[in-house]
Scaffold this motif. Structure first.
Motif, PDB file in Angstrom:
ATOM      1  N   ALA A  25       0.840  -1.202   0.000  1.00  0.00           N
ATOM      2  CA  ALA A  25       0.000   0.000   0.000  1.00  0.00           C
ATOM      3  C   ALA A  25       0.876   1.255   0.000  1.00  0.00           C
ATOM      4  CB  ALA A  25      -0.923  -0.003   1.225  1.00  0.00           C
ATOM      5  N   ALA A  26       1.966   1.240   0.766  1.00  0.00           N
ATOM      6  CA  ALA A  26       2.884   2.381   0.805  1.00  0.00           C
ATOM      7  C   ALA A  26       3.471   2.649  -0.576  1.00  0.00           C
ATOM      8  CB  ALA A  26       4.002   2.130   1.819  1.00  0.00           C
ATOM      9  N   ALA A  27       3.852   1.593  -1.267  1.00  0.00           N
ATOM     10  CA  ALA A  27       4.403   1.758  -2.620  1.00  0.00           C
ATOM     11  C   ALA A  27       3.360   2.368  -3.552  1.00  0.00           C
ATOM     12  CB  ALA A  27       4.887   0.403  -3.153  1.00  0.00           C
ATOM     13  N   LEU A  28       2.120   1.942  -3.423  1.00  0.00           N
ATOM     14  CA  LEU A  28       1.056   2.509  -4.255  1.00  0.00           C
ATOM     15  C   LEU A  28       0.820   3.991  -3.925  1.00  0.00           C
ATOM     16  CD1 LEU A  28      -1.527  -0.412  -4.355  1.00  0.00           C
ATOM     17  CD2 LEU A  28      -0.319   0.579  -6.302  1.00  0.00           C
ATOM     18  N   VAL A  29       0.858   4.328  -2.653  1.00  0.00           N
ATOM     19  CA  VAL A  29       0.674   5.732  -2.258  1.00  0.00           C
ATOM     20  C   VAL A  29       1.768   6.582  -2.895  1.00  0.00           C
ATOM     21  CG1 VAL A  29       0.813   7.348  -0.308  1.00  0.00           C
ATOM     22  CG2 VAL A  29      -0.555   5.267  -0.097  1.00  0.00           C
ATOM     23  N   ILE A  30       2.995   6.122  -2.818  1.00  0.00           N
ATOM     24  CA  ILE A  30       4.128   6.882  -3.366  1.00  0.00           C
ATOM     25  C   ILE A  30       4.052   6.969  -4.887  1.00  0.00           C
ATOM     26  CG2 ILE A  30       6.635   6.842  -3.697  1.00  0.00           C
ATOM     27  CD1 ILE A  30       6.744   5.666  -0.791  1.00  0.00           C
ATOM     28  N   ASN A  31       3.717   5.858  -5.532  1.00  0.00           N
ATOM     29  CA  ASN A  31       3.733   5.820  -7.002  1.00  0.00           C
ATOM     30  C   ASN A  31       2.498   6.414  -7.661  1.00  0.00           C
ATOM     31  OD1 ASN A  31       6.267   4.566  -7.051  1.00  0.00           O
ATOM     32  ND2 ASN A  31       5.342   2.551  -6.843  1.00  0.00           N
ATOM     33  N   GLU A  32       1.341   6.277  -6.995  1.00  0.00           N
ATOM     34  CA  GLU A  32       0.094   6.691  -7.641  1.00  0.00           C
ATOM     35  C   GLU A  32      -0.684   7.754  -6.881  1.00  0.00           C
ATOM     36  OE1 GLU A  32      -2.320   3.421  -8.975  1.00  0.00           O
ATOM     37  OE2 GLU A  32      -0.556   2.158  -9.343  1.00  0.00           O
ATOM     38  N   GLY A  33      -0.372   7.941  -5.604  1.00  0.00           N
ATOM     39  CA  GLY A  33      -1.106   8.903  -4.798  1.00  0.00           C
ATOM     40  C   GLY A  33      -2.174   8.229  -3.953  1.00  0.00           C
ATOM     41  N   VAL A  34      -2.561   8.898  -2.899  1.00  0.00           N
ATOM     42  CA  VAL A  34      -3.515   8.341  -1.938  1.00  0.00           C
ATOM     43  C   VAL A  34      -4.861   8.034  -2.579  1.00  0.00           C
ATOM     44  CG1 VAL A  34      -4.807   8.849   0.181  1.00  0.00           C
ATOM     45  CG2 VAL A  34      -2.398   9.443   0.029  1.00  0.00           C
ATOM     46  N   THR A  35      -5.346   8.941  -3.407  1.00  0.00           N
ATOM     47  CA  THR A  35      -6.690   8.765  -3.969  1.00  0.00           C
ATOM     48  C   THR A  35      -6.775   7.586  -4.927  1.00  0.00           C
ATOM     49  OG1 THR A  35      -6.205  10.375  -5.706  1.00  0.00           O
ATOM     50  CG2 THR A  35      -7.305  11.196  -3.707  1.00  0.00           C
ATOM     51  N   GLU A  36      -5.648   7.123  -5.412  1.00  0.00           N
ATOM     52  CA  GLU A  36      -5.649   5.990  -6.342  1.00  0.00           C
ATOM     53  C   GLU A  36      -5.544   4.637  -5.639  1.00  0.00           C
ATOM     54  OE1 GLU A  36      -6.193   6.190  -9.676  1.00  0.00           O
ATOM     55  OE2 GLU A  36      -6.615   8.288  -9.170  1.00  0.00           O
ATOM     56  N   SER A  60     -10.266   0.829   2.140  1.00  0.00           N
ATOM     57  CA  SER A  60      -8.978   1.459   1.863  1.00  0.00           C
ATOM     58  C   SER A  60      -8.672   2.580   2.856  1.00  0.00           C
ATOM     59  CB  SER A  60      -8.916   1.968   0.429  1.00  0.00           C
ATOM     60  OG  SER A  60      -9.939   2.909   0.191  1.00  0.00           O
ATOM     61  N   ASN A  61      -9.682   3.258   3.356  1.00  0.00           N
ATOM     62  CA  ASN A  61      -9.449   4.312   4.339  1.00  0.00           C
ATOM     63  C   ASN A  61      -8.833   3.735   5.611  1.00  0.00           C
ATOM     64  OD1 ASN A  61      -9.727   7.179   4.861  1.00  0.00           O
ATOM     65  ND2 ASN A  61     -11.187   6.572   6.446  1.00  0.00           N
ATOM     66  N   GLU A  62      -9.376   2.642   6.093  1.00  0.00           N
ATOM     67  CA  GLU A  62      -8.822   1.997   7.284  1.00  0.00           C
ATOM     68  C   GLU A  62      -7.398   1.521   7.021  1.00  0.00           C
ATOM     69  OE1 GLU A  62      -9.446  -1.952  10.038  1.00  0.00           O
ATOM     70  OE2 GLU A  62     -11.228  -1.077   9.120  1.00  0.00           O
ATOM     71  N   LEU A  63      -7.147   0.993   5.849  1.00  0.00           N
ATOM     72  CA  LEU A  63      -5.813   0.543   5.477  1.00  0.00           C
ATOM     73  C   LEU A  63      -4.824   1.717   5.511  1.00  0.00           C
ATOM     74  CD1 LEU A  63      -4.919  -1.878   2.645  1.00  0.00           C
ATOM     75  CD2 LEU A  63      -3.672   0.229   2.882  1.00  0.00           C
ATOM     76  N   LEU A  64      -5.211   2.857   4.942  1.00  0.00           N
ATOM     77  CA  LEU A  64      -4.329   4.022   4.905  1.00  0.00           C
ATOM     78  C   LEU A  64      -4.106   4.608   6.295  1.00  0.00           C
ATOM     79  CD1 LEU A  64      -5.699   5.613   1.638  1.00  0.00           C
ATOM     80  CD2 LEU A  64      -3.445   4.565   1.960  1.00  0.00           C
ATOM     81  N   ILE A  65      -5.122   4.582   7.123  1.00  0.00           N
ATOM     82  CA  ILE A  65      -4.977   5.043   8.508  1.00  0.00           C
ATOM     83  C   ILE A  65      -3.998   4.136   9.243  1.00  0.00           C
ATOM     84  CG2 ILE A  65      -6.193   5.203  10.735  1.00  0.00           C
ATOM     85  CD1 ILE A  65      -8.620   6.280   9.067  1.00  0.00           C
TER      86      ILE A  65
END
Length: 171
Positions: A25-36, A60-65
């Motif tokens: 999930a961290a890699a996705l946040v960095i590569n694509e942004g939180v909203t993606e 996904s919100n719980e995952l990001l939190i």
């Protein structure tokens, strides 16, 4: 007929699996942004089934939190270790600022993206755990300033706020 070789799946304990999901999930946040970031994208990246990922996170919100909370815990642990190594107050300030800058160098893009989402940042930074850690940190610094520099407590508190603010801005 040609048979496909099936590689055996490695069983992970629940914490290792959760950590793996969060890492993807961290890699996705960095590569694509939180909203993606979606549960489906994370599950595909982590190579887990839809039902398995829902065992850990309801959405996904719980995952990001959870991801942001994990990063905050890592930071607190590093800061605590760093401060414990200091032999005097000046070293403590130097060590903790250096630790903050190093942490932001390594995790900054992820931290920035997560803190720019108010629902995620507020959910983590307003927890009792985070508030208690910040209050304890500030109280310890204030006590040391008062003792070392013989300054009034209110002046020490203001000085601590400024120093921490500068370190955060530098990060």
């Amino acid at each position: 007929m040609h048979k496909e070789k099936v590689t055996p799946r490695t069983r992970m304990n629940p914490q290792e699996r959760k950590d793996s999901i969060l890492m993807h999930a961290a890699a996705l946040v960095i590569n694509e942004g939180v909203t993606e970031v979606t549960i489906d994208k994370v599950r595909q990246a982590a190579g887990v089934s839809r039902s398995l990922i829902y065992n850990y996170f309801k959405d996904s919100n719980e995952l990001l939190i959870c991801l942001f909370a994990q990063e905050c815990r890592k930071y607190r642990e590093e800061q605590t270790k760093s401060a414990a190594k200091a032999r005097n107050f000046e070293e403590m300030i130097r060590f903790t600022i250096r630790t903050r800058l190093r942490f932001y160098l390594e995790h900054g893009e992820l931290i920035i993206r997560l803190t720019n989402e108010p629902a995620i940042a507020d959910a983590v930074l307003s927890t009792d755990e985070e508030i208690a850690w910040r209050e304890q940190r500030d109280a310890n610094y204030t006590k040391r300033f008062v003792r070392r520099y013989k300054m009034p407590e209110e002046v020490a508190k203001t000085t601590i706020e400024l120093l921490i603010g500068m370190a955060e801005a530098a990060g």
